[in-house]
Scaffold this active site. Sequence first.
Site, PDB file in Angstrom:
ATOM      1  N   LYS A  87       0.833  -1.062  -0.031  1.00 55.36           N
ATOM      2  CA  LYS A  87       0.012  -0.039  -0.100  1.00 55.36           C
ATOM      3  C   LYS A  87       0.630   1.381  -0.018  1.00 55.36           C
ATOM      4  O   LYS A  87       1.279   1.470   0.590  1.00 55.36           O
ATOM      5  CB  LYS A  87      -0.722  -0.305   1.081  1.00 55.36           C
ATOM      6  CG  LYS A  87      -1.913   0.941   1.312  1.00 55.36           C
ATOM      7  CD  LYS A  87      -3.329   0.493   1.796  1.00 55.36           C
ATOM      8  CE  LYS A  87      -4.167   1.806   2.022  1.00 55.36           C
ATOM      9  NZ  LYS A  87      -5.143   1.228   3.216  1.00 55.36           N
TER      10      LYS A  87
HETATM   11  C1  E4P Z   1      -8.596   2.000   3.614  1.00 56.72           C
HETATM   12  O1  E4P Z   1      -7.048   1.707   2.917  1.00 56.72           O
HETATM   13  C2  E4P Z   1      -8.114   3.648   4.585  1.00 56.72           C
HETATM   14  O2  E4P Z   1      -7.174   3.307   5.165  1.00 56.72           O
HETATM   15  C3  E4P Z   1      -8.925   3.193   5.127  1.00 56.72           C
HETATM   16  O3  E4P Z   1     -10.584   2.930   4.741  1.00 56.72           O
HETATM   17  C4  E4P Z   1      -9.482   4.632   6.235  1.00 56.72           C
HETATM   18  O4  E4P Z   1     -10.814   5.026   6.754  1.00 56.72           O
HETATM   19  P1  E4P Z   1     -11.308   5.485   8.093  1.00 56.72           P
HETATM   20  O5  E4P Z   1     -11.439   7.198   6.393  1.00 56.72           O
HETATM   21  O6  E4P Z   1     -12.392   5.885   8.415  1.00 56.72           O
HETATM   22  O7  E4P Z   1      -9.831   5.570   8.433  1.00 56.72           O
END
Ligand code: E4P
Length: 217
Positions: A87
């Site tokens: 990622k």
């Molecule tokens: C996923 O890859 C993200 O890190 C995540 O969905 C972020 O979510 P949030 O905005 O609820 O922290």
Amino acid sequence: MKFFIDTANLDQIREAQALGILDGVTTNPSLMAKEGITGQENILKHYVDICNIVEGDVSAEVISTDFEGMIKEGEALAALHPQIVVKIPMIKDGVKACKYFSEKGIKTNVTLIFSAGQALLAAKAGATYMSPFIGRLDDISTDGLNLISEIRLIYDNYGFDTQILAASVRHTMHIMDCAKIGADVMTGPLSAIEGLLKHPLTDIGLAKFLADYNKGN
Ligand code: E4P
């Protein structure tokens, strides 16, 4: 539509896996910290623990922000387990790193996408997945779902293979709206997934069936 769970909590991952509908897991440094997982060694072990619970892709985020650092970190993460997806943040060096990994056949998830232009760049760089954060856009009174629609249109115009991974999903209706628009994947909390189960007529109907069955027994 693939369902990923957005957590580093092993109990919740096990619960979603047991439901039989889980296709993968997304994590980020904040989700790791929330579970009290700190320090490089513990974090790497936690990724392997997650991979041993689920069968699908598990996103593991680099914390470097320069190209060389992302490559070194990403290669180490990818070597941890075949299910790991590297990622990478949507920054200039992240785009370069995404291209590098895609040429090497290493899966990527370009994260922190907030515009269609960023989504176009991620696809051009050969990302496996790209993560538009719909909940965080909604938080600042900008329509997160509209971004998913724009990206769907652009990707379909050119036949990009990059999968739209709707992230920052906060509730069940986000999942349903993403499904209607045609997001390839959604990642959200277990509570949002379990919300899909619920309907009062199901509960009332089941109670009546059981009551009627018991009349004869
Ligand atoms: C996923 O890859 C993200 O890190 C995540 O969905 C972020 O979510 P949030 O905005 O609820 O922290």
